[in-house]
Design a protein around this motif. Sequence first.
Motif, PDB file in Angstrom:
ATOM      1  N   SER A 164       0.878  -1.041  -0.023  1.00 18.69           N
ATOM      2  CA  SER A 164      -0.107   0.053  -0.091  1.00 18.69           C
ATOM      3  C   SER A 164       0.998   1.156   0.153  1.00 18.69           C
ATOM      4  N   ARG A 165       0.137   2.558  -0.557  1.00 19.94           N
ATOM      5  CA  ARG A 165       0.772   3.788  -0.349  1.00 19.94           C
ATOM      6  C   ARG A 165       0.112   4.493   1.046  1.00 19.94           C
ATOM      7  N   ALA A 166       1.053   5.167   1.588  1.00 19.07           N
ATOM      8  CA  ALA A 166       0.521   5.718   2.791  1.00 19.07           C
ATOM      9  C   ALA A 166       1.175   7.211   2.987  1.00 19.07           C
ATOM     10  N   ALA A 167       0.479   8.099   3.637  1.00 17.23           N
ATOM     11  CA  ALA A 167       0.836   9.389   3.936  1.00 17.23           C
ATOM     12  C   ALA A 167       0.478   9.754   5.296  1.00 17.23           C
ATOM     13  N   VAL A 168       1.407  10.256   5.852  1.00 21.24           N
ATOM     14  CA  VAL A 168       1.384  10.527   7.429  1.00 21.24           C
ATOM     15  C   VAL A 168       1.443  12.110   7.591  1.00 21.24           C
ATOM     16  N   PHE A 169       0.533  12.710   8.255  1.00 15.09           N
ATOM     17  CA  PHE A 169       0.434  13.954   8.617  1.00 15.09           C
ATOM     18  C   PHE A 169       1.039  14.472  10.008  1.00 15.09           C
ATOM     19  N   GLY A 170       2.076  15.061  10.254  1.00 15.85           N
ATOM     20  CA  GLY A 170       2.363  15.141  11.438  1.00 15.85           C
ATOM     21  C   GLY A 170       3.520  14.596  11.787  1.00 15.85           C
ATOM     22  N   GLY A 171       4.615  15.244  11.924  1.00 19.09           N
ATOM     23  CA  GLY A 171       5.828  14.418  12.141  1.00 19.09           C
ATOM     24  C   GLY A 171       6.551  14.390  13.728  1.00 19.09           C
ATOM     25  N   GLY A 172       5.650  14.592  14.584  1.00 17.07           N
ATOM     26  CA  GLY A 172       5.924  14.584  16.066  1.00 17.07           C
ATOM     27  C   GLY A 172       6.528  13.111  16.450  1.00 17.07           C
ATOM     28  N   PHE A 173       6.742  12.931  17.668  1.00 19.75           N
ATOM     29  CA  PHE A 173       7.035  11.487  17.914  1.00 19.75           C
ATOM     30  C   PHE A 173       5.790  10.359  17.488  1.00 19.75           C
ATOM     31  N   ILE A 174       4.760  10.444  17.700  1.00 20.04           N
ATOM     32  CA  ILE A 174       3.721   9.558  17.034  1.00 20.04           C
ATOM     33  C   ILE A 174       3.705   9.488  15.610  1.00 20.04           C
ATOM     34  N   GLY A 175       4.020  10.589  14.905  1.00 19.39           N
ATOM     35  CA  GLY A 175       4.047  10.737  13.224  1.00 19.39           C
ATOM     36  C   GLY A 175       5.306   9.853  12.933  1.00 19.39           C
ATOM     37  N   GLN A 176       6.554   9.922  13.768  1.00 13.29           N
ATOM     38  CA  GLN A 176       7.508   9.405  13.348  1.00 13.29           C
ATOM     39  C   GLN A 176       7.396   7.762  13.624  1.00 13.29           C
ATOM     40  N   LEU A 177       6.819   7.600  14.575  1.00  9.52           N
ATOM     41  CA  LEU A 177       6.630   5.801  14.966  1.00  9.52           C
ATOM     42  C   LEU A 177       5.495   5.411  13.991  1.00  9.52           C
ATOM     43  N   MET A 178       4.491   5.977  13.552  1.00 10.10           N
ATOM     44  CA  MET A 178       3.425   5.851  12.424  1.00 10.10           C
ATOM     45  C   MET A 178       4.188   5.533  11.139  1.00 10.10           C
ATOM     46  N   LEU A 179       5.007   6.301  10.759  1.00  7.63           N
ATOM     47  CA  LEU A 179       5.764   6.163   9.608  1.00  7.63           C
ATOM     48  C   LEU A 179       6.694   4.634   9.525  1.00  7.63           C
ATOM     49  N   GLN A 180       7.198   4.417  10.643  1.00  4.76           N
ATOM     50  CA  GLN A 180       8.218   3.083  10.773  1.00  4.76           C
ATOM     51  C   GLN A 180       7.210   2.079  11.022  1.00  4.76           C
ATOM     52  N   ALA A 181       6.042   2.169  11.609  1.00  3.61           N
ATOM     53  CA  ALA A 181       5.091   1.073  11.621  1.00  3.61           C
ATOM     54  C   ALA A 181       4.497   0.748  10.524  1.00  3.61           C
ATOM     55  N   LEU A 182       3.924   1.815   9.743  1.00  3.99           N
ATOM     56  CA  LEU A 182       3.288   1.356   8.365  1.00  3.99           C
ATOM     57  C   LEU A 182       4.388   0.553   7.414  1.00  3.99           C
ATOM     58  N   ARG A 183       5.751   1.373   7.525  1.00  4.60           N
ATOM     59  CA  ARG A 183       6.703   0.454   6.620  1.00  4.60           C
ATOM     60  C   ARG A 183       6.924  -0.979   7.175  1.00  4.60           C
ATOM     61  N   MET A 184       6.914  -1.183   8.327  1.00  2.95           N
ATOM     62  CA  MET A 184       7.163  -2.693   9.044  1.00  2.95           C
ATOM     63  C   MET A 184       5.952  -3.453   8.642  1.00  2.95           C
ATOM     64  N   GLN A 185       4.612  -2.928   8.296  1.00  2.00           N
ATOM     65  CA  GLN A 185       3.464  -3.384   7.926  1.00  2.00           C
ATOM     66  C   GLN A 185       3.343  -3.853   6.526  1.00  2.00           C
ATOM     67  N   GLY A 186       4.373  -3.169   5.750  1.00  3.00           N
ATOM     68  CA  GLY A 186       4.432  -3.589   4.280  1.00  3.00           C
ATOM     69  C   GLY A 186       4.236  -2.529   3.401  1.00  3.00           C
ATOM     70  N   ALA A 187       4.007  -1.301   3.981  1.00  2.36           N
ATOM     71  CA  ALA A 187       3.677  -0.157   2.940  1.00  2.36           C
ATOM     72  C   ALA A 187       4.858   0.144   1.841  1.00  2.36           C
ATOM     73  N   ALA A 188       4.513   0.131   0.463  1.00  2.00           N
ATOM     74  CA  ALA A 188       5.707   0.294  -0.373  1.00  2.00           C
ATOM     75  C   ALA A 188       6.091   1.519  -0.445  1.00  2.00           C
ATOM     76  N   GLU A 189       5.143   2.695  -0.049  1.00  2.00           N
ATOM     77  CA  GLU A 189       5.775   3.996   0.086  1.00  2.00           C
ATOM     78  C   GLU A 189       5.056   4.663   1.235  1.00  2.00           C
TER      79      GLU A 189
END
Length: 334
Positions: A164-189
């Motif tokens: 999947s393709r994903a966009a995260v709005f907000g780069g605070g701590f939660i946003g930074q964790l969300m980026l990594q979690a989505l990538r680990m979940q298999g997001a291609a972008e």
Amino acid sequence: METSLTLTLRRPGEIEITAKERPAIGDREVLVKVAACGICGTDRHIYHGSYPASYPVTIGHEFAGVIVETGKDVRSASIGDLVSVNPNIWCGRCAACLEGMPHLCAGMTALGVDLNGGMAAYCAVPEHLLYRMSPGTDPLKACLAEPISCVLHGVDRLQMKAGSRAAVFGGGFIGQLMLQALRMQGAAEVVLVEPQPLKRRAAESLGFAAIDPLSEKDKLERLTDFDVTADCAGAGDVLMQCVRLTKRGGDVLLFAAYPQGKAVPVEPFDIFRKELRLIGTFTYPDTQLRAVRMIEAGMFELDPIISEVALHDVADVLEGKRDDRIIKGVVRLP
């Protein structure tokens, strides 16, 4: 009685740091000598009076430490154990609890919100809220099991497919964790949308593309058709932007803790016409064991996004005075 420094929020905007006696524990509680405690966005809302809490209270619901005393009926924890804490105490009797959704408990109370939490040298914790961690785990990371658990629960609710393709709005701590979690979940972008340079640089150092919505509006306008968008900002028209960027049949994750009573613009027609799923997510019921394993395995890159701060500097962090230097403040307790 031994005394130690404790941070108390007397009322919104008024912090007091004083020496207090070690708290007494009940038969099914343990006394945790707190090693580290994270400063959360919810703490900031409590500090400003925009999140319900019971004042005066020792804030801090993200913490880990070592057990130094156990109640007489404690069976699954021992003195010397390094533990992280789930701060949420569920009633076990309301409809949500009985239907297997205890995190939505109608009578829930929480350490650091309604009861004294981890911004103190010692905290009394019910036995069933403890998660044992490997002795060598860095306390500055061990205390982050709670926010990581929240992120894992949010990602679970998305049921996102690999590729999947994903966009995260907000780069605070939660946003930074969300980026990594989505990538680990298999997001291609996975793309971050964030106006602050510090947060964009942190995401870029971890291999994510980052866009400034203020200076790169043309680039933001060209983004479209994401399978998943996540609002981790809780500000401005972010939710509307998430709706716009999400593809037909896609998912919008509302993760940000907007202040109680705050309204934001959104166009229901787009949700209707694109048949979007707008997904709320609140705390977590069952993900902390996974969070503990992932911290111990080093699966999240935490060093670039956490900063150690002193107990006396917590007020500055809560007031936003260090936002240009700190993504996530963590207090190491003596």
